[in-house]
Enzyme design. Structure first.
Site, short mmCIF file in Angstrom:
data_model
loop_
_atom_site.label_atom_id
_atom_site.label_comp_id
_atom_site.label_asym_id
_atom_site.label_seq_id
_atom_site.Cartn_x
_atom_site.Cartn_y
_atom_site.Cartn_z
N CYS A 119 0.88 -1.17 0.00
CA CYS A 119 0.00 0.00 0.00
C CYS A 119 0.91 1.21 0.00
CB CYS A 119 -0.91 0.02 1.24
SG CYS A 119 -1.84 1.55 1.37
N CYS A 122 -0.48 4.26 2.46
CA CYS A 122 -0.49 4.17 3.92
C CYS A 122 -0.14 2.74 4.34
CB CYS A 122 -1.83 4.62 4.49
SG CYS A 122 -3.28 4.04 3.60
N SER A 123 -1.09 2.00 4.89
CA SER A 123 -0.77 0.63 5.31
C SER A 123 -2.00 -0.27 5.16
CB SER A 123 -0.27 0.62 6.75
OG SER A 123 -1.25 1.20 7.60
N CYS A 124 -2.79 -0.09 4.10
CA CYS A 124 -3.97 -0.93 3.87
C CYS A 124 -3.54 -2.39 3.78
CB CYS A 124 -4.69 -0.51 2.60
SG CYS A 124 -5.37 1.15 2.75
#
Lengths: 216, 94
Positions: A119, A122-124
């Site tokens: 991602c 961000c940090s999906c």
């Protein structure tokens, strides 16, 4: 205090000599808001502290064991595999997993294609299945390099992709969450679903590693 | 809502400068790819992120890009690709 005594104290006493203090940063506005809403909901009897504790426990219980069960089922049950690839949300509901408000997209590794997930924004991450992402998944260098030089990153994870294979990177930037369906390792033809599930690692479901079998 | 694009269509990501909560990374802006699938309609993150409703919903697609078109010095196989989700209002026919 003599120098000798001072050294002795330091040798047995490891803190830095400062008194205990609260050196946490001040709470973010969102944290203060969360605390206020949580306390109101508990006070009004909408939810209990135990509900919250249990929700955190459930979240922390997710991880490669749950993902491994899904992958192993897909390896032994062709109907399930088809369903997992075409309508992931419905398929993982069999395991009590609710992907909402996101949707699950399962991508399959084959002899021709190796998939990996990042991602960049961000940090999906497929948290309802795999829980919290590893620290490196959120790092800027992984996020920037996975899309730019995936083969080099994979090699750094110890995963060398042969020249004949295509590498396909999935940038998990919006409403889908991705799970890689790794290839079933050789030498496991007579293995049970339960045995297979134990082989599956977190990194293989992010796509930075393959699943190792008994002959690897 | 009828999707404007369909799997196999060639599309270009708009090269638009837009501040705020935008989910179209810079590295795909201006690049040409192919619709891989129609994902469906979702709240618009560009307004949802600011406490609004996200209405009207936006059609979301998965777009496949050849890595060689994204990075001029890409080191890999010509078939290597990247797939990413792009909302319809960021796409034009190519």
């Amino acid at each position: 205090m003599s120098d000798q005594h001072h050294d002795l104290v330091h040798a047995t006493h490891t803190h830095d000599g400062k008194p205990i203090q609260n050196d946490d940063r001040p709470p973010l506005e969102a944290e203060t808001l969360e605390t206020a809403i949580r306390e109101l909901l508990i006070e009004k009897g909408v939810i209990s502290s135990d509900d919250i504790r249990r929700a955190i426990e459930t979240m922390d219980d997710r991880g490669e064991a749950l993902g491994g069960k899904i992958v192993a089922r897909a390896w032994v049950d062709e109907d399930f595999r088809q369903r997992l690839l075409s309508e992931g949300d419905a398929a993982v509901r069999d395991f009590g997993i609710d992907m909402r408000p996101t949707e699950l997209c399962v991508v399959e590794n084959t002899d021709e294609v190796h998939n990996m997930v990042v991602c960049t924004l961000c940090s999906c991450y497929p948290r309802p299945i795999l829980g919290l992402p590893p620290v490196w998944y959120k790092r800027r260098d992984y996020r920037a390099r996975a899309v730019r030089e995936p083969r080099a990153i994979l090699a750094e994870f110890g995963t060398t992709i042969p020249e004949r294979k295509q590498v396909r990177v999935h940038d998990s930037n919006a409403d889908l969450r991705y799970l890689v369906l790794p290839q079933r390792p050789a030498g496991t033809d007579d293995w049970s679903e339960e045995q297979l599930a134990e082989l599956v690692t977190r990194d293989s479901m992010i796509g930075v590693a393959d699943v190792r079998g008994p002959t690897d | 809502m009828d999707p404007r694009f369909h799997p196999g269509d060639s599309v270009r990501v708009l090269e638009r400068n837009q501040p705020g909560h935008v989910r179209t990374p810079l590295y795909v802006r201006g690049k040409v790819g192919v619709i891989e699938r129609i994902v469906g309609s979702f709240p618009n993150p560009e307004t949802l992120a600011y406490g609004q409703t996200g209405l009207p919903y936006k059609m979301l697609y998965r777009v496949n890009f050849e890595q060689k078109l994204l990075w001029h010095d890409y080191d890999g196989k010509p078939e290597d690709s990247l797939e990413i989700e792009i909302y319809e209002h960021w796409l034009e026919p190519a």
